[in-house]
Design a protein around this motif. Structure first.
Motif, PDB file in Angstrom:
ATOM      1  N   ARG A 120       0.873  -1.284   0.020  1.00 13.14           N
ATOM      2  CA  ARG A 120       0.116  -0.201   0.073  1.00 13.14           C
ATOM      3  C   ARG A 120       0.910   1.173  -0.035  1.00 13.14           C
ATOM      4  NH1 ARG A 120      -2.672  -1.185   4.561  1.00 13.14           N
ATOM      5  NH2 ARG A 120      -4.475  -1.982   3.323  1.00 13.14           N
ATOM      6  N   VAL A 121       0.619   2.132  -0.649  1.00  8.91           N
ATOM      7  CA  VAL A 121       1.172   3.537  -0.942  1.00  8.91           C
ATOM      8  C   VAL A 121       0.902   4.144   0.655  1.00  8.91           C
ATOM      9  CG1 VAL A 121       1.439   5.961  -2.115  1.00  8.91           C
ATOM     10  CG2 VAL A 121       1.327   3.660  -3.278  1.00  8.91           C
ATOM     11  N   THR A 122       1.833   4.852   1.319  1.00 10.57           N
ATOM     12  CA  THR A 122       1.661   5.270   2.418  1.00 10.57           C
ATOM     13  C   THR A 122       1.608   7.027   2.496  1.00 10.57           C
ATOM     14  OG1 THR A 122       4.118   5.355   2.783  1.00 10.57           O
ATOM     15  CG2 THR A 122       2.579   3.510   3.775  1.00 10.57           C
ATOM     16  N   ARG A 123       1.581   7.452   1.468  1.00  6.49           N
ATOM     17  CA  ARG A 123       1.500   9.062   1.663  1.00  6.49           C
ATOM     18  C   ARG A 123       0.939   9.496   0.094  1.00  6.49           C
ATOM     19  NH1 ARG A 123       5.582  12.346  -0.931  1.00  6.49           N
ATOM     20  NH2 ARG A 123       7.141  10.930  -1.696  1.00  6.49           N
ATOM     21  N   VAL A 124       0.418  10.797   0.114  1.00  8.34           N
ATOM     22  CA  VAL A 124      -0.274  11.470  -0.894  1.00  8.34           C
ATOM     23  C   VAL A 124       0.778  11.964  -1.975  1.00  8.34           C
ATOM     24  CG1 VAL A 124      -1.770  13.470  -1.540  1.00  8.34           C
ATOM     25  CG2 VAL A 124      -1.933  12.295   0.663  1.00  8.34           C
TER      26      VAL A 124
ATOM     27  N   HIS B 205      -1.464   7.592  -4.686  1.00 10.51           N
ATOM     28  CA  HIS B 205      -2.208   8.539  -3.838  1.00 10.51           C
ATOM     29  C   HIS B 205      -2.319   7.632  -2.708  1.00 10.51           C
ATOM     30  CE1 HIS B 205      -3.044  11.454  -6.549  1.00 10.51           C
ATOM     31  NE2 HIS B 205      -3.429  10.853  -7.396  1.00 10.51           N
ATOM     32  N   LEU B 206      -2.304   8.011  -1.569  1.00 10.79           N
ATOM     33  CA  LEU B 206      -2.484   7.380  -0.120  1.00 10.79           C
ATOM     34  C   LEU B 206      -3.336   6.127  -0.200  1.00 10.79           C
ATOM     35  CD1 LEU B 206      -1.685   7.320   2.812  1.00 10.79           C
ATOM     36  CD2 LEU B 206      -3.765   8.820   3.295  1.00 10.79           C
ATOM     37  N   GLY B 207      -3.004   5.132  -0.073  1.00  3.20           N
ATOM     38  CA  GLY B 207      -3.963   3.889   0.090  1.00  3.20           C
ATOM     39  C   GLY B 207      -3.917   3.096  -1.137  1.00  3.20           C
TER      40      GLY B 207
ATOM     41  N   ASP C 175       7.905   4.635   0.826  1.00  7.91           N
ATOM     42  CA  ASP C 175       6.251   5.152   0.504  1.00  7.91           C
ATOM     43  C   ASP C 175       5.627   3.909   0.395  1.00  7.91           C
ATOM     44  OD1 ASP C 175       7.154   7.865   0.452  1.00  7.91           O
ATOM     45  OD2 ASP C 175       7.836   7.599  -1.849  1.00  7.91           O
TER      46      ASP C 175
END
Length: 78
Positions: A8-12, A35-37, A70
């Motif tokens: 999962r991506v952890t930041r915007v 994107h986050l999530g 990330d």
């Protein structure tokens, strides 16, 4: 990080370079972003060669590289 692992991506607004970006020295501002999530699947990760980048399959942007910091492992539901 192993091929096939779900992360999962952890930041915007995480920039997503690809092979063409690295070969042509393109501008960072033209890259698509994750994107986050966002969920991605690991294609390859070579800690010896370049520990900062993980090659992934992003559902909207295809094969891209994401900064290792990330990403986080997706925990299975119990």
């Amino acid at each position: 990080m192993q091929p096939g692992e779900l992360l999962r991506v952890t930041r915007v607004g995480v920039g997503l370079p690809n092979q063409e970006y690295w070969e042509n020295d393109e501008s960072w501002s033209t890259l698509p972003t994750a994107h986050l999530g966002d969920l991605v699947v690991v294609i390859s990760y070579d800690a010896v060669y370049d520990a900062d980048w993980v090659r992934v399959l992003h559902p909207a942007h295809g094969i891209r590289d994401v900064g290792r910091d990330d990403l986080e492992a997706v925990q299975p539901d119990r």
